[in-house]
Design a protein around this motif. Structure first.
Motif, mmCIF file in Angstrom:
data_model
loop_
_atom_site.group_PDB
_atom_site.id
_atom_site.type_symbol
_atom_site.label_atom_id
_atom_site.label_comp_id
_atom_site.label_asym_id
_atom_site.label_seq_id
_atom_site.Cartn_x
_atom_site.Cartn_y
_atom_site.Cartn_z
ATOM 1 N N PHE A 21 0.731 -0.989 0.002
ATOM 2 C CA PHE A 21 0.083 0.099 0.001
ATOM 3 C C PHE A 21 0.903 1.191 0.034
ATOM 4 C CE2 PHE A 21 -2.308 3.247 2.256
ATOM 5 C CZ PHE A 21 -3.460 3.339 1.417
ATOM 6 N N ALA A 22 1.937 1.201 0.890
ATOM 7 C CA ALA A 22 2.652 2.475 0.991
ATOM 8 C C ALA A 22 3.596 2.547 -0.445
ATOM 9 C CB ALA A 22 3.756 2.211 2.241
ATOM 10 N N GLN A 23 3.629 1.670 -1.168
ATOM 11 C CA GLN A 23 4.734 1.975 -2.336
ATOM 12 C C GLN A 23 3.794 2.214 -3.583
ATOM 13 O OE1 GLN A 23 6.798 -1.969 -2.442
ATOM 14 N NE2 GLN A 23 8.293 -1.044 -1.091
ATOM 15 N N ASN A 24 2.497 2.111 -3.315
ATOM 16 C CA ASN A 24 1.564 2.323 -4.317
ATOM 17 C C ASN A 24 1.707 3.950 -4.882
ATOM 18 O OD1 ASN A 24 -0.637 2.989 -6.105
ATOM 19 N ND2 ASN A 24 -2.171 2.001 -4.881
ATOM 20 N N PRO A 25 1.947 4.079 -6.294
ATOM 21 C CA PRO A 25 2.250 5.523 -6.579
ATOM 22 C C PRO A 25 1.065 6.501 -6.409
ATOM 23 C CG PRO A 25 2.686 3.943 -8.271
ATOM 24 C CD PRO A 25 2.198 3.185 -7.137
ATOM 25 N N ALA A 26 -0.007 5.892 -6.586
ATOM 26 C CA ALA A 26 -1.285 7.126 -6.272
ATOM 27 C C ALA A 26 -1.082 7.224 -4.653
ATOM 28 C CB ALA A 26 -2.475 6.417 -6.456
ATOM 29 N N VAL A 27 -0.916 6.577 -3.867
ATOM 30 C CA VAL A 27 -0.778 6.751 -2.291
ATOM 31 C C VAL A 27 0.473 7.693 -1.959
ATOM 32 C CG1 VAL A 27 -0.318 5.668 -0.067
ATOM 33 C CG2 VAL A 27 -1.847 4.674 -1.519
#
Length: 99
Positions: free
Chosen positions: A36-42
């Motif tokens: 989740f933390a590595q998601n570009p949108a996040v």
């Protein structure tokens, strides 16, 4: 006595199996959080929120210093002046430059 030993063995077995299952679930949650933390949108949303927070803090600093003026102790006024100079130079509290 036999019932006590059976009960104790059941407790030990339940503890061992429970901790193993708990560890697997912990690893699963940790992996999900990392993804989740590595998601570009996040990451983009977090960077945008941080930038907006820095902008709002800068505006609040100037508003407060304009309204308060000379009614603060000299030590506080000196700190505010140094913060103003730092913001004029484009450097924030983290030692990086604003773009």
């Amino acid at each position: 006595m036999r019932y006590r030993l059976t009960f104790a063995a059941g407790l030990v077995l339940g503890y061992v199996l429970g901790t193993r299952a708990g560890r697997e679930r912990y690893e699963q949650l940790k992996k999900s959080a990392r993804e989740f933390a590595q998601n570009p949108a996040v990451r983009n949303a977090a960077e945008t929120a941080a930038q907006q927070g820095r902008d709002a803090a800068g505006k609040a600093l100037h508003t407060v210093t304009d309204r308060v003026g000379d009614r603060v102790p000299d030590s506080v006024a000196a700190r505010v002046r140094s913060l103003r100079e730092r913001s004029r130079n484009g450097e924030d509290d983290w030692g990086t430059t604003n773009t």
